[in-house]
Design an enzyme around this catalytic site. Structure first.
Site, PDB file in Angstrom:
ATOM      1  N   ARG A  57       0.854  -1.181   0.000  1.00  0.00           N
ATOM      2  CA  ARG A  57       0.000   0.000   0.000  1.00  0.00           C
ATOM      3  C   ARG A  57       0.889   1.229   0.000  1.00  0.00           C
ATOM      4  O   ARG A  57       2.087   1.140   0.117  1.00  0.00           O
ATOM      5  CB  ARG A  57      -0.982   0.009   1.177  1.00  0.00           C
ATOM      6  CG  ARG A  57      -0.531  -0.560   2.516  1.00  0.00           C
ATOM      7  CD  ARG A  57       0.433   0.191   3.347  1.00  0.00           C
ATOM      8  NE  ARG A  57       0.231   1.625   3.378  1.00  0.00           N
ATOM      9  CZ  ARG A  57       1.230   2.476   3.542  1.00  0.00           C
ATOM     10  NH1 ARG A  57       2.471   2.028   3.658  1.00  0.00           N
ATOM     11  NH2 ARG A  57       1.005   3.766   3.587  1.00  0.00           N
ATOM     12  N   GLY A  58       0.244   2.362  -0.266  1.00  0.00           N
ATOM     13  CA  GLY A  58       1.022   3.591  -0.453  1.00  0.00           C
ATOM     14  C   GLY A  58       1.035   3.904  -1.943  1.00  0.00           C
ATOM     15  O   GLY A  58       1.380   3.025  -2.744  1.00  0.00           O
ATOM     16  N   ALA A  59       0.683   5.119  -2.303  1.00  0.00           N
ATOM     17  CA  ALA A  59       0.489   5.446  -3.717  1.00  0.00           C
ATOM     18  C   ALA A  59       1.621   4.991  -4.642  1.00  0.00           C
ATOM     19  O   ALA A  59       1.387   4.212  -5.569  1.00  0.00           O
ATOM     20  CB  ALA A  59       0.221   6.946  -3.846  1.00  0.00           C
ATOM     21  N   ARG A 100      -7.799  -0.238  -6.505  1.00  0.00           N
ATOM     22  CA  ARG A 100      -8.097   0.857  -5.559  1.00  0.00           C
ATOM     23  C   ARG A 100      -8.236   2.161  -6.358  1.00  0.00           C
ATOM     24  O   ARG A 100      -7.452   2.420  -7.265  1.00  0.00           O
ATOM     25  CB  ARG A 100      -6.980   0.993  -4.499  1.00  0.00           C
ATOM     26  CG  ARG A 100      -6.835  -0.220  -3.605  1.00  0.00           C
ATOM     27  CD  ARG A 100      -5.797  -0.004  -2.507  1.00  0.00           C
ATOM     28  NE  ARG A 100      -6.284   0.936  -1.476  1.00  0.00           N
ATOM     29  CZ  ARG A 100      -5.501   1.435  -0.525  1.00  0.00           C
ATOM     30  NH1 ARG A 100      -4.205   1.154  -0.500  1.00  0.00           N
ATOM     31  NH2 ARG A 100      -5.999   2.268   0.380  1.00  0.00           N
ATOM     32  N   GLN A 206      -1.708   2.541   9.976  1.00  0.00           N
ATOM     33  CA  GLN A 206      -0.455   2.616   9.214  1.00  0.00           C
ATOM     34  C   GLN A 206       0.613   3.389   9.997  1.00  0.00           C
ATOM     35  O   GLN A 206       1.807   3.160   9.835  1.00  0.00           O
ATOM     36  CB  GLN A 206      -0.663   3.312   7.865  1.00  0.00           C
ATOM     37  CG  GLN A 206      -1.457   2.521   6.839  1.00  0.00           C
ATOM     38  CD  GLN A 206      -2.933   2.855   6.856  1.00  0.00           C
ATOM     39  OE1 GLN A 206      -3.493   3.151   7.931  1.00  0.00           O
ATOM     40  NE2 GLN A 206      -3.587   2.805   5.707  1.00  0.00           N
ATOM     41  N   ASP A 247      -2.111  10.974  -2.022  1.00  0.00           N
ATOM     42  CA  ASP A 247      -2.510   9.924  -2.959  1.00  0.00           C
ATOM     43  C   ASP A 247      -2.938  10.494  -4.289  1.00  0.00           C
ATOM     44  O   ASP A 247      -2.925   9.802  -5.304  1.00  0.00           O
ATOM     45  CB  ASP A 247      -3.618   9.077  -2.337  1.00  0.00           C
ATOM     46  CG  ASP A 247      -3.072   8.277  -1.166  1.00  0.00           C
ATOM     47  OD1 ASP A 247      -2.997   8.846  -0.053  1.00  0.00           O
ATOM     48  OD2 ASP A 247      -2.674   7.120  -1.372  1.00  0.00           O
ATOM     49  N   ASN A 257      -5.514  12.415   0.810  1.00  0.00           N
ATOM     50  CA  ASN A 257      -4.550  11.659   1.597  1.00  0.00           C
ATOM     51  C   ASN A 257      -5.320  10.888   2.651  1.00  0.00           C
ATOM     52  O   ASN A 257      -6.541  10.995   2.758  1.00  0.00           O
ATOM     53  CB  ASN A 257      -3.506  12.597   2.227  1.00  0.00           C
ATOM     54  CG  ASN A 257      -2.294  11.813   2.740  1.00  0.00           C
ATOM     55  OD1 ASN A 257      -1.671  11.070   2.001  1.00  0.00           O
ATOM     56  ND2 ASN A 257      -1.990  11.993   4.021  1.00  0.00           N
ATOM     57  N   LYS A 258      -4.598  10.101   3.430  1.00  0.00           N
ATOM     58  CA  LYS A 258      -5.241   9.260   4.436  1.00  0.00           C
ATOM     59  C   LYS A 258      -6.242  10.019   5.286  1.00  0.00           C
ATOM     60  O   LYS A 258      -5.982  11.167   5.678  1.00  0.00           O
ATOM     61  CB  LYS A 258      -4.156   8.632   5.330  1.00  0.00           C
ATOM     62  CG  LYS A 258      -4.643   7.632   6.337  1.00  0.00           C
ATOM     63  CD  LYS A 258      -5.540   6.539   5.757  1.00  0.00           C
ATOM     64  CE  LYS A 258      -4.917   5.906   4.561  1.00  0.00           C
ATOM     65  NZ  LYS A 258      -5.839   5.113   3.740  1.00  0.00           N
TER      66      LYS A 258
HETATM   67  C1  LIG Z   1       3.570   7.996  -0.331  1.00  0.00           C
HETATM   68  S1  LIG Z   1       1.893   7.751  -0.593  1.00  0.00           S
HETATM   69  C2  LIG Z   1       1.372   7.281   0.975  1.00  0.00           C
HETATM   70  C3  LIG Z   1      -0.084   7.517   1.194  1.00  0.00           C
HETATM   71  O1  LIG Z   1      -0.833   6.319   0.908  1.00  0.00           O
HETATM   72  C4  LIG Z   1      -1.483   5.942   2.097  1.00  0.00           C
HETATM   73  O2  LIG Z   1      -2.726   5.327   1.879  1.00  0.00           O
HETATM   74  P1  LIG Z   1      -2.863   3.710   2.028  1.00  0.00           P
HETATM   75  O3  LIG Z   1      -2.087   3.318   3.242  1.00  0.00           O
HETATM   76  O4  LIG Z   1      -4.361   3.508   2.165  1.00  0.00           O
HETATM   77  O5  LIG Z   1      -2.329   3.144   0.749  1.00  0.00           O
HETATM   78  C5  LIG Z   1      -1.656   7.241   2.850  1.00  0.00           C
HETATM   79  O6  LIG Z   1      -2.683   8.029   2.306  1.00  0.00           O
HETATM   80  C6  LIG Z   1      -0.301   7.847   2.632  1.00  0.00           C
HETATM   81  O7  LIG Z   1      -0.188   9.209   2.882  1.00  0.00           O
END
Ligand SMILES: CSC[C@H]1O[C@H](OP(=O)(O)O)[C@H](O)[C@@H]1O
Length: 356
Positions: A57-59, A100, A206, A247, A257-258
């Protein structure tokens, strides 16, 4: 931009996701912090499932994983003719695309590979397969380079002192180093990061599970707090800057973002605390004019009804948006791999894309 440090000088972590001859290998982030395990995926379905279930996960990390998913298809398909191959390629593309909806890096990476394949449709099948694998590797390597650059840019603009971050935009959220993670690691290297406040980031945690783990692993001094403590810490004057990932950033500077990021942005404004987001150009979607247009992923009720696998509420209705949108008026700046962008964002983001 002079890059003073190499990735291996900033983190002891390995890359979060790699591709090696027909296998996508990635750190299973659902197991952290109790277990560090690299899993090997051998089918596009497994890569798609890893993105949906947030094993990766993570963009930028999901963008790279999706591109590697196409590389895996290219090197393992049984297709005999080019038409068969292309049918399977588009099927793999659609499967990965539908994992996603919010992080634009996923679509940016998939479309970059698809565009290349379509431009080389007349090449031999072997040449097309090689192009896909090579382009996916380029996407991953460019992400590391972008993070290194953002780390140096960000460390130049963030004030010395205590920084608060939300969720995980560290090495685990990217191919290596992180977006926020690179800034924090360069600051730590240069002695300007005195303390990192880490929001636990309910419901998927996270922050507690991933950021606390990876920054502690690299020796960064930190304190973990629950999300509802952030405002009090700011009110006590213990936060000198807030830095978060993104994101999807759109043309006017609004960004997704989150979930919980918007709350921090409003609190930062109230307390006069600089508020930055860090993202590579692959996270910027200039086709959208305002944050209202960003699709926000809603995830399962179980994520909210449970914590660490234990049920914490009766089986009631739940609303679980995985992201929120922060209007650009709350942003001090956007740290990108081509430099820091300040308001007016509409004009300055356009200029960013004009610079080659
Ligand atoms: C460097 S992008 C990280 C970004 O992605 C995370 O979302 P997820 O854990 O649901 O994939 C979160 O928004 C982070 O800031």
């Amino acid at each position: 931009m002079e890059l003073k440090y190499k990735p291996e000088e900033l983190t002891r972590l390995p890359r979060s996701v790699i591709y090696e001859s027909g296998k996508v290998k990635l750190i299973d982030q659902r197991l952290l912090p109790r277990e560090f395990k690299v899993i090997e995926l051998t089918t596009v379905d497994e890569v798609a499932r890893a993105i949906v279930t947030m094993q990766v996960r993570g963009a930028p990390a999901i963008g790279a994983a999706a591109a590697f998913g196409l590389a895996l298809y290219a090197e393992t398909t049984k297709a005999k003719t080019k038409d068969e191959f292309m049918d399977g390629f588009y099927a793999a593309y659609d499967k990965l695309k539908n994992t996603r909806p919010t992080a634009v890096n996923l679509f940016w990476a998939l479309n970059r590979v698809k565009k290349l394949v379509e431009e080389h449709r007349e090449d031999s099948l072997d040449e097309i397969k090689h192009l896909i694998v090579e382009e996916a590797q380029k996407i991953a390597d460019e992400d590391v380079e972008a993070n290194l650059r953002m780390g140096h840019y960000g460390a130049e603009v963030l004030p010395e002192g205590n920084v608060l971050t939300h969720c995980n935009a560290g090495s685990l959220a990217t191919v290596h180093l992180g977006t926020v993670g690179a800034v924090l690691r360069v600051m730590h290297k240069e002695g300007t990061l005195k303390l990192l406040w880490v929001d636990e980031t309910r419901p998927v945690l996270q922050g507690a599970r991933l950021s606390a783990w990876e920054y502690h692993y690299d020796g960064i001094p930190l304190k973990l707090i629950s999300d509802n403590m952030a405002g009090f810490v700011m009110q006590q004057g213990k936060v000198d800057a807030i830095i978060v990932g993104a994101d999807r950033i759109v043309a006017n500077g609004d960004f997704a973002n989150k979930i919980g990021t918007y709350t921090l942005a409003v609190l930062a404004k109230e307390h006069g605390i600089p508020f930055f987001t860090v993202a590579p150009l692959s996270t910027i979607d200039m086709s959208l004019k305002s944050g209202k247009e960003i699709p926000i992923e809603e995830r399962s009720k179980e994520e909210v009804l449970t914590c660490g696998g234990c049920r914490i509420a009766p089986d009631v209705d739940v609303y679980n948006p995985a992201f929120d949108v922060t209007p650009h008026k709350y942003l001090t700046g956007i740290i990108t791999d081509r430099g820091v962008v300040y308001p007016p964002f509409e004009r300055n983001l356009k200029r960013l894309f004009k610079r080659e």
